[in-house]
Design a protein around this motif. Structure first.
Motif, PDB file in Angstrom:
ATOM      1  N   ASN A 218       0.819  -1.216   0.000  1.00  0.00           N
ATOM      2  CA  ASN A 218       0.000   0.000   0.000  1.00  0.00           C
ATOM      3  C   ASN A 218       0.856   1.271   0.000  1.00  0.00           C
ATOM      4  OD1 ASN A 218      -2.861  -0.815   0.060  1.00  0.00           O
ATOM      5  ND2 ASN A 218      -2.278  -1.880   1.917  1.00  0.00           N
ATOM      6  N   TYR A 222       0.105   2.218  -3.766  1.00  0.00           N
ATOM      7  CA  TYR A 222      -1.166   2.933  -3.603  1.00  0.00           C
ATOM      8  C   TYR A 222      -1.017   4.226  -2.801  1.00  0.00           C
ATOM      9  CZ  TYR A 222      -3.059  -1.443  -5.339  1.00  0.00           C
ATOM     10  OH  TYR A 222      -3.332  -2.561  -6.114  1.00  0.00           O
ATOM     11  N   SER A 279      -6.647  -3.941  -1.781  1.00  0.00           N
ATOM     12  CA  SER A 279      -6.614  -2.570  -2.290  1.00  0.00           C
ATOM     13  C   SER A 279      -7.371  -2.437  -3.610  1.00  0.00           C
ATOM     14  CB  SER A 279      -5.157  -2.127  -2.480  1.00  0.00           C
ATOM     15  OG  SER A 279      -4.497  -2.063  -1.228  1.00  0.00           O
TER      16      SER A 279
END
Length: 423
Positions: A218, A222, A279
């Motif tokens: 993440n 992301y 995600s």
């Protein structure tokens, strides 16, 4: 389908209920399976095993008898109509039952998965990817069956009325957008099967370290790093897994790294793909139009499992295609393989549905504690059925790692509550 007689609908619906109860109960379809030979258990182990078997064997009927019994009851007392009118058990009571069946389903999945792998010759037989793919095939078939009957019986585990599950009105573009989620789901599942096939106990400990890979994925892909408090918990998880990987030298007393490499590498891969899946799924569900066309989380999960199966098929054929005739021969001659393959696929589908239902209805702290308890129960259960006790290092390492995961999941909420109280 809807123009067919109501008796057909009743039969199809009760068949799905009986099938779900058969998987959760841990019983073959009308037959008892042979118990594995394990060392003499301690009193604590006997007690734990009795509790889990009591949960798994809650309905002591063979599959055919259970189906017949449910059909007679429904015909006589119109159970479905009365449940729908009554509304079912209170949500608080249903939630407790969902937790119980989630735990039972997860432990049974691990048992059935091991049974399926053992039936084809274990991790060195060259059929692990085939087992993983066929499990997803069972999931896909079950998803199709739910659409056929137009209802999902999973809420019956909490004594509540089933939800309708109509075929989604998803577009081709929706399916394409779901592709990344399905790819990650397929990869995470297959990697997990390889990891647990390598060493069921150590594989579970490695999989407990999922938040570490989630934080890395993440942060890098992301732009969503964990909070400082969460980041401080990561060394605990890593340290626990590392300590579980060690073994004391009987001569020098020093510690050396000794672990199943298959369980470690594929466990880490499973964690990474699970992080990507989470995600990608979150990103997909931000599209309200897609959510509406899917007509519920159950349908989105069903489509994901079907796509995961279709994605896994070419990988299976490319890596183990030459072994497929051997697999078919084993499938037609081994009752143990047939049962464990079908049961593991259904248990995987059902316990994931139950997990989603329970986590949605609980706070972050409760969900964290629940996940922690689940991992402990699965570890103990797998130790019992494999006859392989956890080493001292694995016990300590698992305790540290799983405790770190619980703290990681709950620390932000705990700090927020403490800050609110102080103000």
């Amino acid at each position: 389908f809807m123009s067919m007689p109501s008796r057909f609908h009743t039969t199809a619906f009760l068949f799905s209920v009986a099938l779900a109860l058969s998987v959760v109960s841990g019983l073959p379809f009308g037959k008892k399976k042979e118990e594995p030979v394990v060392p003499e258990p301690t009193i604590m182990e006997e007690t734990f095993s009795s509790i889990m078997n009591a949960l798994g064997g809650f309905f002591e009927f063979g599959f055919i008898w259970r189906l017949a019994f449910l059909y007679i009851l429904d015909a006589k007392f119109e159970i479905r109509a009365k449940i729908a009118k009554w509304g079912g058990a209170p949500d608080s009571a249903a939630l407790i039952l969902y937790f119980i069946f989630w735990y039972a389903g997860n432990t049974k999945y691990n048992e059935y998965n091991k049974g399926a792998l053992d039936a084809v010759g274990g991790k060195t037989a060259g059929l692990t990817m085939t087992i993983s793919t066929m499990q997803l095939g069972v999931c896909a078939a079950y998803a199709g069956f739910l659409w056929l009957i137009g209802s999902n019986p999973i809420k019956l585990c909490g004594f509540q009325a089933p939800d309708p599950q109509p075929i989604p009105s998803s577009t081709t573009n929706d399916i394409i957008k779901t592709g990344p989620v399905a790819f990650c789901a397929a990869a995470a599942h297959s990697a997990s099967v390889f990891a647990l096939g390598g060493d069921p106990l150590f594989g579970q400990i490695v999989k407990a370290g999922e938040p570490v890979l989630s934080a890395v994925v993440n942060t890098i892909f992301y732009a969503s790093p964990p909070s400082v408090a969460k980041a401080c918990c990561l060394p605990l998880i890593v340290g626990g897994v590392c300590f579980a990987s060690m073994k004391a030298d009987p001569i020098t007393g020093g510690y050396v790294l000794k672990f199943d490499t298959t369980a470690l590498y594929f466990g880490l891969m499973a964690n990474a793909f699970a992080a990507f899946k989470g995600s990608e799924n979150k990103k997909l569900m931000t599209d309200k139009a897609i959510k509406e066309r899917y007509k519920g989380v159950g349908n989105q999960y069903a489509v994901t499992e079907i796509l995961a199966f279709l994605i896994s098929l070419p990988v299976m054929l490319a890596t183990e295609g030459n072994m497929f005739p051997t697999f078919i021969k084993l499938l037609t001659t081994s009752p143990a393989l047939r049962f464990n393959l079908v049961a593991s696929g259904l248990a995987f589908y059902l316990y994931n549905e139950l997990a989603t239902m329970t986590i949605k209805k609980t706070s972050a702290v409760t969900a964290s504690v629940a996940n922690t308890a689940k991992r402990v129960i699965v570890l103990i259960w797998m130790s019992l059925i494999t006859g392989k006790p956890l080493t001292f290092e694995q016990k300590v390492g698992a305790t540290i790692a799983i405790g770190g995961v619980m703290l990681y999941s709950a620390i932000d909420d705990l700090l927020k509550k403490m800050k609110t109280k102080s103000n």
